[in-house]
Design a protein around this motif. Structure first.
Motif, short mmCIF file in Angstrom:
data_model
loop_
_atom_site.label_atom_id
_atom_site.label_comp_id
_atom_site.label_asym_id
_atom_site.label_seq_id
_atom_site.Cartn_x
_atom_site.Cartn_y
_atom_site.Cartn_z
N ARG A 180 0.84 -1.20 0.00
CA ARG A 180 0.00 0.00 0.00
C ARG A 180 0.87 1.25 0.00
O ARG A 180 1.81 1.38 0.80
N ILE A 181 0.54 2.19 -0.91
CA ILE A 181 1.32 3.41 -1.07
C ILE A 181 0.49 4.62 -0.66
O ILE A 181 -0.63 4.80 -1.14
N GLN A 187 -1.25 -4.67 -11.40
CA GLN A 187 -0.42 -5.66 -12.08
C GLN A 187 0.91 -5.88 -11.37
O GLN A 187 1.56 -6.90 -11.55
N TYR A 188 1.32 -4.92 -10.54
CA TYR A 188 2.56 -5.07 -9.79
C TYR A 188 2.33 -5.48 -8.34
O TYR A 188 3.28 -5.65 -7.58
N GLY A 189 1.06 -5.62 -7.95
CA GLY A 189 0.78 -6.09 -6.60
C GLY A 189 0.76 -5.00 -5.55
O GLY A 189 1.06 -5.26 -4.39
N PHE A 190 0.43 -3.75 -5.92
CA PHE A 190 0.28 -2.71 -4.91
C PHE A 190 -0.91 -1.82 -5.22
O PHE A 190 -1.47 -1.88 -6.31
N GLU A 191 -1.30 -1.03 -4.23
CA GLU A 191 -2.52 -0.22 -4.33
C GLU A 191 -2.35 1.10 -3.58
O GLU A 191 -1.41 1.27 -2.80
N LEU A 192 -3.28 2.00 -3.84
CA LEU A 192 -3.23 3.32 -3.22
C LEU A 192 -3.81 3.25 -1.81
O LEU A 192 -4.95 2.80 -1.62
N ALA A 193 -3.04 3.68 -0.82
CA ALA A 193 -3.51 3.69 0.57
C ALA A 193 -4.22 4.99 0.88
O ALA A 193 -5.29 5.00 1.50
N ALA A 204 6.34 3.05 8.45
CA ALA A 204 6.41 2.66 7.03
C ALA A 204 7.75 3.06 6.45
O ALA A 204 8.50 3.84 7.04
N ASP A 205 8.04 2.52 5.26
CA ASP A 205 9.16 3.03 4.49
C ASP A 205 8.75 4.41 3.96
O ASP A 205 7.56 4.70 3.81
N CYS A 206 9.73 5.25 3.67
CA CYS A 206 9.40 6.61 3.23
C CYS A 206 10.31 7.03 2.08
O CYS A 206 11.53 6.92 2.18
N ASN A 236 -6.52 14.58 7.63
CA ASN A 236 -5.59 15.03 8.66
C ASN A 236 -4.31 14.19 8.57
O ASN A 236 -4.35 12.96 8.74
N LEU A 237 -3.18 14.82 8.29
CA LEU A 237 -1.93 14.08 8.11
C LEU A 237 -1.52 13.34 9.39
O LEU A 237 -0.84 12.32 9.32
N ASN A 238 -1.97 13.83 10.53
CA ASN A 238 -1.66 13.15 11.79
C ASN A 238 -2.34 11.79 11.90
O ASN A 238 -1.98 10.98 12.76
N SER A 239 -3.31 11.52 11.01
CA SER A 239 -4.06 10.26 11.04
C SER A 239 -3.55 9.25 10.03
O SER A 239 -4.24 8.27 9.72
N PHE A 240 -2.34 9.46 9.47
CA PHE A 240 -1.85 8.58 8.40
C PHE A 240 -1.70 7.13 8.82
O PHE A 240 -1.83 6.22 8.02
N VAL A 241 -1.44 6.88 10.11
CA VAL A 241 -1.19 5.50 10.58
C VAL A 241 -2.40 4.61 10.30
O VAL A 241 -2.25 3.43 9.96
N ALA A 242 -3.60 5.16 10.42
CA ALA A 242 -4.82 4.38 10.23
C ALA A 242 -4.96 3.83 8.82
O ALA A 242 -5.69 2.87 8.59
N LYS A 243 -4.24 4.42 7.86
CA LYS A 243 -4.34 3.99 6.46
C LYS A 243 -3.41 2.82 6.14
O LYS A 243 -3.45 2.27 5.04
N CYS A 244 -2.56 2.43 7.09
CA CYS A 244 -1.72 1.22 6.96
C CYS A 244 -0.90 1.19 5.67
O CYS A 244 -0.91 0.22 4.92
N ALA A 245 -0.19 2.28 5.39
CA ALA A 245 0.66 2.33 4.19
C ALA A 245 1.97 1.59 4.44
O ALA A 245 2.52 1.63 5.54
N ASP A 246 2.45 0.88 3.41
CA ASP A 246 3.76 0.23 3.47
C ASP A 246 4.86 1.18 3.03
O ASP A 246 5.99 1.09 3.49
N LEU A 247 4.52 2.08 2.10
CA LEU A 247 5.46 3.08 1.60
C LEU A 247 4.75 4.42 1.53
O LEU A 247 3.68 4.53 0.94
#
Length: 378
Positions: A68-69, A91-97, A151-153, A119-130
């Motif tokens: 998830r990105i 097709q590459y196995g990822f999606e928009l978080a 996450a990776d950044c 709210n950028l402070n709530s980004f954790v709830a979206k479970c992004a990998d990158l």
């Protein structure tokens, strides 16, 4: 052929190499060479297995989970990346978080409501990998450390790292929480070779000159005043250390900041940057790179490389057209590899005063991207 499991099992193997009793009494150069040789094998194995692990023909990751990105910033580059993820991500196995932008209305009709992060402070709830930042260096100054806890950044505004405190905090967070901090090479042509020279200590000087139409420069302070005074003329707005330039042109000199990080033996203090405002450049941005290496001890001649990159760009645009596809390639790289090459902090930085095996200030690694805390040298 070794399986993907071998790649993930190699980190403890490298750690074991570091404590090999047979190496007692040997110097640091020998140990670094031994480990680097081992890691070069890892790289070849990873490359051979990459196509079978994730590809358009085999889109899902081995663990069956889509990567998830999260996109931070919805300007031209942010919109481009969002569109590419939606169009080709599956097709590459990822999606928009998620997508975040300071002005939420800009996303209306372009990003689904459930994918908009208010709210950028709530980004954790979206479970992004990158998390991919393409907004402004201030975002990394305020949130970079927090992003790397979860996450990776990938930082599209590396001018943030001209501030040493930001640099250190982000590197340490990446090391502590097991994530990776990436810097896209972007418009930095020849970045791999620059970094290889820096790794060997043979990079003696590096200068990046950016020439653009004055309307393409979003500069501040004294540079803005100078730009106004020389309006209509070709003029050098700045010529000096990249560190001093970054706060004056934070959106324009990310290529120079990437150069300072790839050329890490010189850094922000010794890598030179030059900004040229040229009214005749209506359709292009030009990036000239001058590299100086060692003097041949037999001939007395100095090694030099000069490159010139002419990137199509409409008048007034900050980012050239070719940089978009370069950035997309950088986004693909860490997601396709899925961290298999991220053996964070295993290799101690040569010349460090620390005697520990895990060093938080490991050197950058650059392929299509710079992975700040990966020890693998190419």
């Amino acid at each position: 052929m070794p399986s993907g499991k071998y790649i993930h099992a190699t980190a403890p193997a490298v750690s074991k190499l570091l404590s090999d009793p047979n190496d007692s009494g040997r110097n640091e150069d020998f140990r670094v060479q031994k480990i680097t040789t081992h890691l070069s094998l890892l790289r070849r194995v990873a490359k051979k297995n990459l196509r079978s692990r994730i590809s358009p023909e085999n889109p899902m990751a081995q663990d069956g989970k889509r990567r998830r990105i999260g996109i931070i910033g919805f300007g031209h580059l942010g919109q481009y990346l969002t569109e590419m993820i939606e169009a080709e991500g599956q097709q590459y196995g990822f999606e928009l978080a998620f997508v975040w932008n300071r002005n939420q209305r800009k996303m209306e009709g372009k990003v689904r409501k459930e994918q908009q992060l208010e709210n950028l402070n709530s980004f954790v709830a979206k479970c992004a990998d990158l998390i991919v930042e393409v907004a402004h260096p201030q975002i990394i100054k305020e949130f970079g450390e927090e992003f790397l806890k979860h996450a990776d950044c990938m930082v599209g505004s590396p001018t943030a790292f001209a501030e040493q405190e930001v640099d250190i905090k982000c590197r340490e967070a990446a090391w502590k929480y097991g994530h990776t901090l990436y810097i896209p090479s972007g418009a930095l042509w020849g970045a791999e070779d620059i970094q290889k020279m820096a790794n060997r200590g043979t990079l003696k000087a590096l200068k990046v000159t950016m020439s653009k139409h004055p309307d393409s420069f979003m500069v501040q302070g004294e540079l803005q005043e100078l730009k106004e005074r020389v309006k209509g003329q070709r003029a050098v707005l700045y010529d000096g250390p990249v560190r001093n330039l970054c706060p004056l042109a934070p959106n324009n000199v990310n290529t120079m900041a990437a150069a300072a990080m790839a050329g890490h033996n010189l850094g922000f203090e010794k890598v030179q940057g030059c900004l040229v405002a040229d009214p005749s450049l209506l359709n292009f941005h030009i990036v000239d790179i001058e590299v100086t290496g060692p003097v041949n001890k037999y001939s007395g001649h100095e090694f030099t490389v000069k490159t010139s990159r002419k990137n199509p760009a409409p008048q007034g645009e900050v980012t050239g057209m070719a940089t978009y596809s370069s950035f997309w390639s950088s986004v693909l790289s860490p997601l396709l590899v899925q961290g298999a090459w991220n053996l964070t902090g295993i290799l101690q930085e040569r010349g460090s005063a620390s005697n520990t095996h895990l060093n938080r200030r490991t050197r950058p690694e650059l392929i299509q991207i710079v992975s700040i805390n990966s020890p693998i040298f190419y």
